[in-house]
Design a protein around this motif. Structure first.
Motif, PDB file in Angstrom:
ATOM      1  N   ARG A   1      38.825  37.920  47.522  1.00 46.74           N
ATOM      2  CA  ARG A   1      40.150  37.667  46.957  1.00 46.74           C
ATOM      3  C   ARG A   1      41.069  36.956  47.951  1.00 46.74           C
ATOM      4  O   ARG A   1      41.865  36.087  47.562  1.00 46.74           O
ATOM      5  CB  ARG A   1      40.788  38.988  46.501  1.00 46.74           C
ATOM      6  N   ILE A   2      40.962  37.286  49.217  1.00 45.45           N
ATOM      7  CA  ILE A   2      41.813  36.656  50.233  1.00 45.45           C
ATOM      8  C   ILE A   2      41.555  35.161  50.301  1.00 45.45           C
ATOM      9  O   ILE A   2      42.480  34.356  50.472  1.00 45.45           O
ATOM     10  CB  ILE A   2      41.586  37.306  51.610  1.00 45.45           C
ATOM     11  N   ARG A   3      40.292  34.759  50.132  1.00 48.93           N
ATOM     12  CA  ARG A   3      39.993  33.329  50.198  1.00 48.93           C
ATOM     13  C   ARG A   3      40.181  32.622  48.855  1.00 48.93           C
ATOM     14  O   ARG A   3      39.845  31.451  48.713  1.00 48.93           O
ATOM     15  CB  ARG A   3      38.583  33.102  50.726  1.00 48.93           C
ATOM     16  N   GLY A   4      40.705  33.349  47.877  1.00 54.30           N
ATOM     17  CA  GLY A   4      41.053  32.727  46.600  1.00 54.30           C
ATOM     18  C   GLY A   4      39.958  32.712  45.566  1.00 54.30           C
ATOM     19  O   GLY A   4      40.081  32.046  44.536  1.00 54.30           O
ATOM     20  N   ASP A   5      38.886  33.459  45.800  1.00 51.64           N
ATOM     21  CA  ASP A   5      37.787  33.525  44.837  1.00 51.64           C
ATOM     22  C   ASP A   5      38.166  34.500  43.718  1.00 51.64           C
ATOM     23  O   ASP A   5      38.314  35.691  43.938  1.00 51.64           O
ATOM     24  CB  ASP A   5      36.506  33.998  45.527  1.00 51.64           C
ATOM     25  N   ALA A   6      38.329  33.972  42.511  1.00 49.88           N
ATOM     26  CA  ALA A   6      38.785  34.787  41.377  1.00 49.88           C
ATOM     27  C   ALA A   6      37.643  35.224  40.474  1.00 49.88           C
ATOM     28  O   ALA A   6      37.881  35.691  39.349  1.00 49.88           O
ATOM     29  CB  ALA A   6      39.817  34.015  40.575  1.00 49.88           C
TER      30      ALA A   6
END
Length: 219
Positions: free
Chosen positions: A67-72
């Motif tokens: 989630r921190i790296r933007g993987d949804a």
């Protein structure tokens, strides 16, 4: 819908893998977090099933890092940790659902379908497209009121189009929806499956953009 299963229990993992495959979804099964990271780096997945206690670490930090790296990518946690505090931690880390072991495999199928529909913006399992009525939960389809039979791969391909209505999908993107890493992909696989779907669903259901890919046609 291509699914990544991260589970080190070989008995449960095999049962879940077989259930997902029977539902018509290609699945990649790994037993370690480092292998899961390699899988995510090499392919696009539509859903992750995540155990929380793996041989090389815990699932919560893995999920937080996603989630921190933007993987949804949607994540459903599968775990024996059944305390309320565990559920809260998992959901707050970014999980979309939390299932406590042992669980019924049919319920898992229903949870997978529910999460997938939420991410496509249509929680209703019934989709109408022209003269087609598609029940994504029951995996049944009717054309002008008459039931049609689709193979597992045809379902996977149709679901890819339904998930992104109107969007152009490349041949490579569609191949990833059909197969797991170890499966052999022939050069004409997508063309063959699209042709079969058109014969069953109607010639205008899937449009071709020559040299670019395919999209779901207008209703």
């Amino acid at each position: 819908m291509r699914i990544l299963l991260i589970e080190d229990d070989t008995v449960l993992g095999a049962a879940v893998r077989d259930q997902i495959a029977a539902d018509g979804h290609p699945v990649d099964w790994v037993t370690r977090l480092d292998t899961a990271r390699d899988a995510l780096a090499g392919a696009a997945f539509d859903l992750i099933l995540l155990d929380l206690m793996l041989p090389d670490g815990r699932g919560i930090p893995f999920l937080k890092a996603l989630r921190i790296r933007g993987d949804a990518t949607p994540v459903i946690i599968l775990t024996a940790l059944d305390q309320v505090s565990d559920r809260i931690e998992g959901l707050n880390a970014g999980a979309d659902d939390y299932i406590v072991k042992p669980f019924d495999l049919s319920e898992l199928s229903a949870r997978i379908g529910s999460v997938a529909r939420r991410y496509t913006g249509n929680p209703n399992p019934i989709v109408t497209h022209g003269d087609l009525e598609i029940d994504r939960a029951a995996r049944s389809i009717r054309r002008k009121g008459k039931p049609l039979q689709l193979t597992a791969r045809e379902w996977a391909l149709l679901e890819a189009f339904l998930t992104r209505p109107g969007q152009l999908l490349s041949k490579t993107q569609l191949e990833e929806k059909l197969y797991a890493f170890e499966s052999e992909v022939e050069s004409n696989t997508i063309e063959v499956h699209v042709s079969r779907l058109r014969k069953k669903l109607g010639s205008n259901v899937i449009e071709t953009e020559r040299g670019l890919g395919y999209r779901l046609g207008a209703p």
